[in-house]
Write an enzyme that holds these catalytic residues in place. Structure first.
Site, PDB file in Angstrom:
ATOM      1  N   SER A 252       0.854  -1.194   0.000  1.00  0.00           N
ATOM      2  CA  SER A 252       0.000   0.000   0.000  1.00  0.00           C
ATOM      3  C   SER A 252       0.885   1.238   0.000  1.00  0.00           C
ATOM      4  O   SER A 252       2.041   1.173   0.463  1.00  0.00           O
ATOM      5  CB  SER A 252      -0.857  -0.002   1.272  1.00  0.00           C
ATOM      6  OG  SER A 252      -1.488   1.248   1.451  1.00  0.00           O
TER       7      SER A 252
ATOM      8  N   TYR B  39      -1.880  -1.409  10.563  1.00  0.00           N
ATOM      9  CA  TYR B  39      -2.007  -1.670   9.117  1.00  0.00           C
ATOM     10  C   TYR B  39      -0.793  -1.118   8.361  1.00  0.00           C
ATOM     11  O   TYR B  39      -0.162  -1.837   7.577  1.00  0.00           O
ATOM     12  CB  TYR B  39      -3.298  -1.042   8.579  1.00  0.00           C
ATOM     13  CG  TYR B  39      -3.454  -1.216   7.081  1.00  0.00           C
ATOM     14  CD1 TYR B  39      -3.744  -2.462   6.541  1.00  0.00           C
ATOM     15  CD2 TYR B  39      -3.294  -0.136   6.205  1.00  0.00           C
ATOM     16  CE1 TYR B  39      -3.873  -2.637   5.166  1.00  0.00           C
ATOM     17  CE2 TYR B  39      -3.423  -0.298   4.844  1.00  0.00           C
ATOM     18  CZ  TYR B  39      -3.715  -1.547   4.322  1.00  0.00           C
ATOM     19  OH  TYR B  39      -3.826  -1.712   2.960  1.00  0.00           O
TER      20      TYR B  39
HETATM   21  N1  NAP Z   1      -8.768  -0.736  -1.166  1.00  0.00           N
HETATM   22  C1  NAP Z   1      -7.763   0.072  -0.839  1.00  0.00           C
HETATM   23  O1  NAP Z   1      -7.949   1.308  -0.705  1.00  0.00           O
HETATM   24  C2  NAP Z   1      -6.375  -0.486  -0.685  1.00  0.00           C
HETATM   25  C3  NAP Z   1      -5.281   0.407  -0.748  1.00  0.00           C
HETATM   26  C4  NAP Z   1      -3.998  -0.095  -0.619  1.00  0.00           C
HETATM   27  C5  NAP Z   1      -3.790  -1.441  -0.447  1.00  0.00           C
HETATM   28  N2  NAP Z   1      -4.847  -2.302  -0.378  1.00  0.00           N
HETATM   29  C6  NAP Z   1      -4.556  -3.728  -0.185  1.00  0.00           C
HETATM   30  O2  NAP Z   1      -5.119  -4.458  -1.243  1.00  0.00           O
HETATM   31  C7  NAP Z   1      -5.357  -5.801  -0.833  1.00  0.00           C
HETATM   32  C8  NAP Z   1      -6.751  -6.205  -1.275  1.00  0.00           C
HETATM   33  O3  NAP Z   1      -7.700  -5.415  -0.589  1.00  0.00           O
HETATM   34  P1  NAP Z   1      -9.044  -4.897  -1.266  1.00  0.00           P
HETATM   35  O4  NAP Z   1      -9.013  -3.430  -1.245  1.00  0.00           O
HETATM   36  O5  NAP Z   1      -9.298  -5.597  -2.535  1.00  0.00           O
HETATM   37  O6  NAP Z   1     -10.073  -5.355  -0.110  1.00  0.00           O
HETATM   38  P2  NAP Z   1     -11.317  -6.340  -0.116  1.00  0.00           P
HETATM   39  O7  NAP Z   1     -12.280  -6.001  -1.194  1.00  0.00           O
HETATM   40  O8  NAP Z   1     -11.807  -6.310   1.293  1.00  0.00           O
HETATM   41  O9  NAP Z   1     -10.665  -7.772  -0.434  1.00  0.00           O
HETATM   42  C9  NAP Z   1      -9.897  -8.443   0.512  1.00  0.00           C
HETATM   43  C10 NAP Z   1      -9.709  -9.875   0.065  1.00  0.00           C
HETATM   44  O10 NAP Z   1      -8.930 -10.550   1.058  1.00  0.00           O
HETATM   45  C11 NAP Z   1      -9.589 -11.748   1.446  1.00  0.00           C
HETATM   46  N3  NAP Z   1      -9.340 -12.065   2.843  1.00  0.00           N
HETATM   47  C12 NAP Z   1      -9.558 -11.261   3.921  1.00  0.00           C
HETATM   48  N4  NAP Z   1      -9.284 -11.926   5.047  1.00  0.00           N
HETATM   49  C13 NAP Z   1      -8.887 -13.178   4.681  1.00  0.00           C
HETATM   50  C14 NAP Z   1      -8.497 -14.337   5.393  1.00  0.00           C
HETATM   51  N5  NAP Z   1      -8.442 -14.350   6.734  1.00  0.00           N
HETATM   52  N6  NAP Z   1      -8.166 -15.451   4.698  1.00  0.00           N
HETATM   53  C15 NAP Z   1      -8.231 -15.452   3.335  1.00  0.00           C
HETATM   54  N7  NAP Z   1      -8.586 -14.378   2.602  1.00  0.00           N
HETATM   55  C16 NAP Z   1      -8.926 -13.275   3.273  1.00  0.00           C
HETATM   56  C17 NAP Z   1     -11.078 -11.463   1.228  1.00  0.00           C
HETATM   57  O11 NAP Z   1     -11.777 -12.685   1.000  1.00  0.00           O
HETATM   58  P3  NAP Z   1     -12.757 -13.432   2.036  1.00  0.00           P
HETATM   59  O12 NAP Z   1     -13.407 -12.364   2.876  1.00  0.00           O
HETATM   60  O13 NAP Z   1     -13.715 -14.148   1.134  1.00  0.00           O
HETATM   61  O14 NAP Z   1     -11.870 -14.344   2.791  1.00  0.00           O
HETATM   62  C18 NAP Z   1     -11.032 -10.627  -0.042  1.00  0.00           C
HETATM   63  O15 NAP Z   1     -11.019 -11.458  -1.165  1.00  0.00           O
HETATM   64  C19 NAP Z   1      -5.155  -5.824   0.684  1.00  0.00           C
HETATM   65  O16 NAP Z   1      -3.890  -6.383   0.974  1.00  0.00           O
HETATM   66  C20 NAP Z   1      -5.175  -4.351   1.067  1.00  0.00           C
HETATM   67  O17 NAP Z   1      -4.419  -4.099   2.225  1.00  0.00           O
HETATM   68  C21 NAP Z   1      -6.132  -1.847  -0.504  1.00  0.00           C
END
Ligand code: NAP
Length: 260
Positions: A139, A152
């Site tokens: 991130s 985080y």
């Molecule tokens: N969105 C943002 O603004 C942003 C910015 C920078 C970085 N990121 C990073 O991008 C990555 C993806 O996030 P996103 O934004 O796409 O969020 P998201 O829509 O909440 O997706 C998160 C994914 O992680 C999976 N996950 C969560 N807990 C888990 C567990 N205990 N075991 C297995 N899978 C798990 C969820 O699947 P299930 O719930 O089905 O398990 C889901 O598929 C993360 O690493 C986040 O830190 C996001």
């Protein structure tokens, strides 16, 4: 012919957001997939859209869940996986001492421990083959301490640092490691991380779409880049935070995450 050089890709957190979009982009290019998350129904829906999709339902905040995926990564009886995308992750917004400590422990288990173990398994399998790609989703929060997102941003600082070090360690082996560092992206993340209130205060230009993030990450890992920062705005921000005094970066970060 696929526009990507991957034979088979494993994507964690493929049931939503950035991970789902990465899986879709790969699936549309004909890359066979192994998709991992806890919500099996979402993964099955993905599997129904593309050919050659293997589903692993696993909770990566547990040792058993991670072990299930490690076993698949090293399984030489199946198609070798040459791209591992460590994407699953979540955050916890608020003052650290007011957040449930078990939730913070799960966050560290998922964002740090699972990513480390899966990177380890993947590199061990890939080095003897002389080929492989690892895309670790970090991130822009990894570049400075983020008050009210303290654990985080610390987990993501680990991810960016580990990925950069591995990128250099593996130079000449044929295995490339890339840290993907997105800024604010519209996904379920804001809801799960209790960031909706803070997120509403950000202007439209600060938001990225999952497609832009997924395409940048896949393009940069295929090119063997160490770092991928999608979007002009965030590229600029990362450059500035590299040169600004740490005390100033901390204060600005504090405003951005809601401590006015
Ligand atoms: N969105 C943002 O603004 C942003 C910015 C920078 C970085 N990121 C990073 O991008 C990555 C993806 O996030 P996103 O934004 O796409 O969020 P998201 O829509 O909440 O997706 C998160 C994914 O992680 C999976 N996950 C969560 N807990 C888990 C567990 N205990 N075991 C297995 N899978 C798990 C969820 O699947 P299930 O719930 O089905 O398990 C889901 O598929 C993360 O690493 C986040 O830190 C996001």
């Amino acid at each position: 012919m696929s526009k990507y050089p991957f034979t088979c890709a494993l994507v964690t957190g493929a049931s939503s957001g950035i991970g789902q979009e990465i899986a879709v982009q790969l699936g549309m290019s004909g890359v066979p997939l192994v998709v991992v998350a806890r919500r099996g129904d979402r993964l099955e829906a993905l599997a129904a859209r593309f050919k050659n999709v293997e589903v692993i339902v696993a909770d990566l905040s547990t040792i058993d869940g991670v072990a299930q995926v490690e076993v698949r990564i090293v399984d030489s009886s199946k198609t070798p996986i040459d791209l591992v995308v460590n994407n699953a992750g979540f955050g916890s917004s608020g003052l650290m001492h007011e957040i449930d400590v078990d939730r913070l422990a799960r966050e560290i288990q998922l964002n740090v421990l699972a990513l480390t173990r899966l990177s380890h398994a993947a590199i061990k399998a890939m080095v003897p083959r002389g080929l492989g790609y690892i895309l670790n989703v970090s991130s822009v929060a990894s570049f400075q301490p983020s008050p009210r997102l303290a654990v985080y941003s610390a987990t993501k600082a680990y991810v960016t640092s580990l990925s950069g070090a591995l990128h250099e360690e593996l130079r000449g082996t044929g295995v490339r490691v890339t840290a993907l560092c997105p800024g604010l992206t519209r996904t379920e993340f804001q809801n799960i991380s209790s960031m909706e209130q803070v997120a509403r205060e950000f202007p439209d230009f600060a938001w990225l779409e999952t497609k832009e993030v997924a395409c940048a990450g896949l393009r940069d890992v295929a090119r063997g880049r160490a770092l991928s920062v999608p979007g002009v705005f965030y590229k600029g921000l990362v450059t500035v935070s590299d040169f600004a005094p740490r005390s100033l970066v901390r204060r600005i970060s504090s405003f951005a995450t809601g401590r006015h």
